[in-house]
Design a protein around this motif. Structure first.
Motif, PDB file in Angstrom:
ATOM      1  N   TYR A 159     -20.761 -13.713 -18.326  1.00  0.00           N
ATOM      2  CA  TYR A 159     -19.652 -13.869 -19.254  1.00  0.00           C
ATOM      3  C   TYR A 159     -20.130 -13.629 -20.679  1.00  0.00           C
ATOM      4  N   ASP A 160     -19.238 -13.187 -21.541  1.00  0.00           N
ATOM      5  CA  ASP A 160     -19.588 -13.112 -22.954  1.00  0.00           C
ATOM      6  C   ASP A 160     -19.243 -14.442 -23.619  1.00  0.00           C
ATOM      7  N   ARG A 161     -19.440 -14.532 -24.925  1.00  0.00           N
ATOM      8  CA  ARG A 161     -19.282 -15.817 -25.608  1.00  0.00           C
ATOM      9  C   ARG A 161     -17.842 -16.315 -25.633  1.00  0.00           C
ATOM     10  N   THR A 162     -16.886 -15.430 -25.371  1.00  0.00           N
ATOM     11  CA  THR A 162     -15.485 -15.850 -25.355  1.00  0.00           C
ATOM     12  C   THR A 162     -15.052 -16.339 -23.971  1.00  0.00           C
ATOM     13  N   GLY A 163     -15.947 -16.205 -23.002  1.00  0.00           N
ATOM     14  CA  GLY A 163     -15.601 -16.589 -21.639  1.00  0.00           C
ATOM     15  C   GLY A 163     -15.095 -15.430 -20.806  1.00  0.00           C
ATOM     16  N   TYR A 164     -15.058 -14.223 -21.368  1.00  0.00           N
ATOM     17  CA  TYR A 164     -14.617 -13.031 -20.643  1.00  0.00           C
ATOM     18  C   TYR A 164     -15.698 -12.615 -19.650  1.00  0.00           C
ATOM     19  N   GLU A 165     -15.309 -12.384 -18.405  1.00  0.00           N
ATOM     20  CA  GLU A 165     -16.266 -11.956 -17.388  1.00  0.00           C
ATOM     21  C   GLU A 165     -16.697 -10.525 -17.664  1.00  0.00           C
TER      22      GLU A 165
ATOM     23  N   ALA B 186     -30.442 -14.741  -4.687  1.00  0.00           N
ATOM     24  CA  ALA B 186     -29.766 -15.416  -5.797  1.00  0.00           C
ATOM     25  C   ALA B 186     -30.716 -15.633  -6.971  1.00  0.00           C
ATOM     26  N   GLU B 187     -31.943 -16.033  -6.685  1.00  0.00           N
ATOM     27  CA  GLU B 187     -32.922 -16.236  -7.760  1.00  0.00           C
ATOM     28  C   GLU B 187     -33.264 -14.921  -8.439  1.00  0.00           C
ATOM     29  N   ASP B 188     -33.433 -13.856  -7.656  1.00  0.00           N
ATOM     30  CA  ASP B 188     -33.715 -12.544  -8.252  1.00  0.00           C
ATOM     31  C   ASP B 188     -32.549 -12.069  -9.116  1.00  0.00           C
ATOM     32  N   LEU B 189     -31.318 -12.266  -8.621  1.00  0.00           N
ATOM     33  CA  LEU B 189     -30.147 -11.877  -9.409  1.00  0.00           C
ATOM     34  C   LEU B 189     -30.080 -12.660 -10.718  1.00  0.00           C
ATOM     35  N   THR B 190     -30.406 -13.942 -10.664  1.00  0.00           N
ATOM     36  CA  THR B 190     -30.389 -14.759 -11.876  1.00  0.00           C
ATOM     37  C   THR B 190     -31.382 -14.225 -12.891  1.00  0.00           C
ATOM     38  N   LEU B 191     -32.585 -13.906 -12.446  1.00  0.00           N
ATOM     39  CA  LEU B 191     -33.601 -13.387 -13.364  1.00  0.00           C
ATOM     40  C   LEU B 191     -33.205 -12.029 -13.925  1.00  0.00           C
ATOM     41  N   ASP B 192     -32.577 -11.181 -13.083  1.00  0.00           N
ATOM     42  CA  ASP B 192     -32.091  -9.891 -13.578  1.00  0.00           C
ATOM     43  C   ASP B 192     -31.020 -10.091 -14.642  1.00  0.00           C
ATOM     44  N   CYS B 193     -30.083 -11.006 -14.389  1.00  0.00           N
ATOM     45  CA  CYS B 193     -29.036 -11.289 -15.371  1.00  0.00           C
ATOM     46  C   CYS B 193     -29.634 -11.856 -16.657  1.00  0.00           C
ATOM     47  N   LEU B 194     -30.654 -12.696 -16.512  1.00  0.00           N
ATOM     48  CA  LEU B 194     -31.322 -13.301 -17.660  1.00  0.00           C
ATOM     49  C   LEU B 194     -31.978 -12.224 -18.524  1.00  0.00           C
ATOM     50  N   LYS B 195     -32.643 -11.269 -17.881  1.00  0.00           N
ATOM     51  CA  LYS B 195     -33.268 -10.169 -18.625  1.00  0.00           C
ATOM     52  C   LYS B 195     -32.221  -9.352 -19.383  1.00  0.00           C
ATOM     53  N   GLU B 196     -31.098  -9.051 -18.712  1.00  0.00           N
ATOM     54  CA  GLU B 196     -30.036  -8.269 -19.352  1.00  0.00           C
ATOM     55  C   GLU B 196     -29.434  -9.029 -20.523  1.00  0.00           C
ATOM     56  N   LEU B 197     -29.204 -10.314 -20.351  1.00  0.00           N
ATOM     57  CA  LEU B 197     -28.638 -11.121 -21.431  1.00  0.00           C
ATOM     58  C   LEU B 197     -29.589 -11.180 -22.613  1.00  0.00           C
ATOM     59  N   ASN B 198     -30.876 -11.362 -22.362  1.00  0.00           N
ATOM     60  CA  ASN B 198     -31.854 -11.387 -23.454  1.00  0.00           C
ATOM     61  C   ASN B 198     -31.940 -10.041 -24.165  1.00  0.00           C
TER      62      ASN B 198
ATOM     63  N   GLU C 259     -20.137 -26.080 -22.508  1.00  0.00           N
ATOM     64  CA  GLU C 259     -19.134 -26.063 -21.448  1.00  0.00           C
ATOM     65  C   GLU C 259     -18.946 -24.676 -20.846  1.00  0.00           C
ATOM     66  N   MET C 260     -19.488 -23.662 -21.481  1.00  0.00           N
ATOM     67  CA  MET C 260     -19.282 -22.295 -21.024  1.00  0.00           C
ATOM     68  C   MET C 260     -20.555 -21.777 -20.364  1.00  0.00           C
ATOM     69  N   PHE C 261     -20.428 -21.035 -19.318  1.00  0.00           N
ATOM     70  CA  PHE C 261     -21.588 -20.472 -18.646  1.00  0.00           C
ATOM     71  C   PHE C 261     -21.710 -18.998 -18.982  1.00  0.00           C
ATOM     72  N   ARG C 262     -22.923 -18.558 -19.194  1.00  0.00           N
ATOM     73  CA  ARG C 262     -23.205 -17.139 -19.382  1.00  0.00           C
ATOM     74  C   ARG C 262     -23.437 -16.444 -18.051  1.00  0.00           C
ATOM     75  N   ILE C 263     -24.155 -17.115 -17.156  1.00  0.00           N
ATOM     76  CA  ILE C 263     -24.506 -16.533 -15.860  1.00  0.00           C
ATOM     77  C   ILE C 263     -24.199 -17.565 -14.784  1.00  0.00           C
ATOM     78  N   VAL C 264     -23.535 -17.136 -13.758  1.00  0.00           N
ATOM     79  CA  VAL C 264     -23.309 -18.001 -12.600  1.00  0.00           C
ATOM     80  C   VAL C 264     -23.638 -17.179 -11.358  1.00  0.00           C
ATOM     81  N   VAL C 265     -24.596 -17.634 -10.569  1.00  0.00           N
ATOM     82  CA  VAL C 265     -24.918 -16.998  -9.299  1.00  0.00           C
ATOM     83  C   VAL C 265     -24.610 -18.014  -8.216  1.00  0.00           C
ATOM     84  N   GLU C 266     -23.648 -17.697  -7.388  1.00  0.00           N
ATOM     85  CA  GLU C 266     -23.136 -18.650  -6.412  1.00  0.00           C
ATOM     86  C   GLU C 266     -23.358 -18.137  -5.001  1.00  0.00           C
ATOM     87  N   ILE C 267     -23.713 -19.048  -4.099  1.00  0.00           N
ATOM     88  CA  ILE C 267     -23.869 -18.727  -2.681  1.00  0.00           C
ATOM     89  C   ILE C 267     -22.776 -19.478  -1.927  1.00  0.00           C
ATOM     90  N   THR C 268     -21.953 -18.735  -1.215  1.00  0.00           N
ATOM     91  CA  THR C 268     -20.891 -19.383  -0.445  1.00  0.00           C
ATOM     92  C   THR C 268     -20.878 -18.828   0.970  1.00  0.00           C
TER      93      THR C 268
END
Length: 125
Positions: free
Chosen positions: A13-19, A38-50, A97-106
């Motif tokens: 998500y961006d800072r406005t909450g837009y996906e 899920a952990e690999d995806l989180t780290l990939d998202c973290l790198k992109e966000l940084n 209250e806002m999340f930047r990255i959410v990786v969910e397993i369902t």
């Protein structure tokens, strides 16, 4: 016939909450593989966000600190003997209250065939 699968969905998500992005993987009935993806995806998202933060994409000093592994929070379901990773989040430091990255397993039941929305993919693909 139907097979039990683990659906892994990474949303950013961006800072406005837009996906801003949404990535999905499916894993046939293998919780440990789902957690590894899920952990690999989180780290990939973290790198992109940084990268976006370093590039000053927001240009308003709203977000100027990079994220680290310490900002990653894992949530589990189940009991102490058999915990299952449910989701991983990276919370926005400035707006808790806002999340930047959410990786969910369902757990999901999907037909084992490729389509444009879900594809059964190998871990190394």
């Amino acid at each position: 016939m139907y097979d039990q699968v683990r659906l892994i969905e990474a949303r950013t998500y961006d800072r406005t909450g837009y996906e801003t992005s949404n990535t999905r993987y499916t894993v046939i009935d293998n919780q440990s593989l789902a957690e590894a993806i899920a952990e690999d995806l989180t780290l990939d998202c973290l790198k992109e966000l940084n990268y976006q933060i370093r590039s000053n994409i927001y240009d308003d000093d709203f977000t100027n600190e990079e994220y680290t592994k310490a900002d990653i929070h894992k949530r589990y379901i189940g009991d102490e003997d058999f915990p299952e990773l449910k989701y991983i989040t990276v919370a926005d430091k400035d707006v808790p209250e806002m999340f930047r990255i959410v990786v969910e397993i369902t757990p999901s039941t999907l037909i084992k065939e490729r389509d444009e929305y879900f594809s059964l993919r190998g871990y190394d693909e």
